[in-house]
Write an enzyme that holds these catalytic residues in place. Structure first.
Site, PDB file in Angstrom:
ATOM      1  N   SER A 187     -10.923  -6.548  11.046  1.00  0.00           N
ATOM      2  CA  SER A 187     -11.704  -5.305  10.462  1.00  0.00           C
ATOM      3  C   SER A 187     -12.767  -6.875   9.302  1.00  0.00           C
ATOM      4  O   SER A 187     -12.193  -7.639   8.881  1.00  0.00           O
ATOM      5  CB  SER A 187     -11.582  -5.020   8.895  1.00  0.00           C
ATOM      6  N   ARG A 224       0.983  -1.032   0.229  1.00  0.00           N
ATOM      7  CA  ARG A 224      -0.324  -0.027   0.009  1.00  0.00           C
ATOM      8  C   ARG A 224       1.149   1.039  -0.025  1.00  0.00           C
ATOM      9  O   ARG A 224       1.410   1.988   0.898  1.00  0.00           O
ATOM     10  CB  ARG A 224      -0.968  -0.069   1.387  1.00  0.00           C
TER      11      ARG A 224
END
Length: 346
Positions: free
Chosen positions: A263, A112
């Site tokens: 998550s 990322r």
């Protein structure tokens, strides 16, 4: 860049480099086996990249740029390094014809480049991505909570094992995880930012599951962003509340902040997908390959999520920086400042 770095006072690692490496392996091996057994998940091999334009890659908050490259022997077709495998896993579950009550997990590695580098964020992301097939009648908040509690139990057992092997690592997770909705957090702390609300809740309870991330609060703002095409953040969970997803967040006393470990959520069905694409203003995604498969009943209803491997190791081994449990790239000034304060980056 070092201004993003938090330095705990008089920090000294509890485990030296050699013991840290052994503890990382113990943590990952034990947690992976426990996760597989607890949720009845089989391990599968995951892709590092997928074709661009298929709708399979995870869009995260919708602003992060994926690393992409052309493929010489496929007419320069572009591939993208995965951000996560949230949607790919449903494809694999369909392909393997896995029945309700069973699922899969995999090691996911990602890059990322837009990440803000600090104590807990790196260019390199490693997590366990897992996904499990559900019965249609399980699309409710009670089922979500039961799965969260089982996953939290795996975390508790892992922490206990490490404390037995390394007595310096005192267990600190509370006995139970507390459930709280983003709207309740907002009503309780309307003058705080979302991150400050998470800090307050995590410090008070030790471990919380924050429900309903992605949808708008009563003030018209979001607690945090979620892509519209994997987690369901719009279905009514109970009267006056929306969202069948959330984050497992614990209190990290070393860093004096809340600390997200996972998550997860019940995934969109056809109705939720179309509703959330509309709310996000990207209805055109419905024409992509993956989305068409879901709309044509070719993908199972699932629950799933991601669990940060380095985050888990960092928390359980009481490390001040994620670079102490993974090898990545860091700005020179950050590396230098870490060295000055006994933070040894791998």
């Amino acid at each position: 860049m070092s201004q993003n770095l938090y330095i705990p006072k008089q920090y000294t690692p509890l485990l030296n480099l050699a013991r840290t490496e052994k503890a990382i392996k113990l943590t990952k091996d034990f947690f992976e086996r426990q996760l597989s057994a607890e949720l009845r998940l089989r391990r599968v091999t995951a892709p590092l990249f997928v074709l661009k334009g298929t709708g399979i890659n995870d869009d995260l908050n919708g602003i992060e740029r994926p690393v992409s490259f052309p493929i010489k022997y496929m007419q320069e077709t572009h591939a993208e390094i995965v951000h996560s495998l949230a949607k790919w896993k449903r494809l694999m579950l369909a392909k393997l014809q896995i029945k309700p009550g069973f699922g899969l997990y995999t090691d996911m590695n990602a890059i990322r480049p837009d990440e803000d580098l600090d104590n807990i964020h790196s260019l390199y992301v490693d997590q366990w991505d897992w996904e499990r097939v559900m019965h249609p009648e399980e699309r409710n908040l009670d089922f979500l909570k039961k799965v969260v509690e089982r996953l939290y139990g795996v975390m508790k057992r892992t922490e206990y094992l490490l404390s037995e092997e390394y007595p310096e690592l005192d267990p600190q997770l509370p006995e139970n995880i507390t459930f709280i909705h983003t709207e309740d957090l907002f009503q309780q702390y309307p003058d705080l930012t979302s991150k400050e609300r998470e800090d307050r809740a995590a410090k008070e309870f030790g471990a919380v599951f924050i429900i309903g991330i992605g949808g708008k609060l009563s003030n018209g703002q979001k607690h945090d962003g979620r892509a519209p095409d994997y987690d369901d953040w719009t279905t009514e969970s109970e009267p006056g509340y929306q969202g069948l997803n959330g984050d497992i967040v614990v209190w990290n006393p070393l860093l004096n902040r809340s600390f997200e470990l996972s998550s997860m959520g019940i995934r969109v069905n056809k109705e939720a997908l179309l509703r959330q694409l509309s709310l996000a203003g990207c209805e055109e995604r419905a024409n992509l390959q993956w989305h068409q498969m879901l709309l044509n009943d070719q993908l199972p209803q699932t629950i799933g999520g991601g669990i940060g491997q380095s985050r888990l190791c960092m928390y359980f081994l009481r490390k001040a920086h994620i670079g102490e449990v993974q090898s990545s790239l860091w700005p020179d000034d950050l590396v230098e400042k870490c060295q000055q304060h006994n933070i040894i980056l791998l």
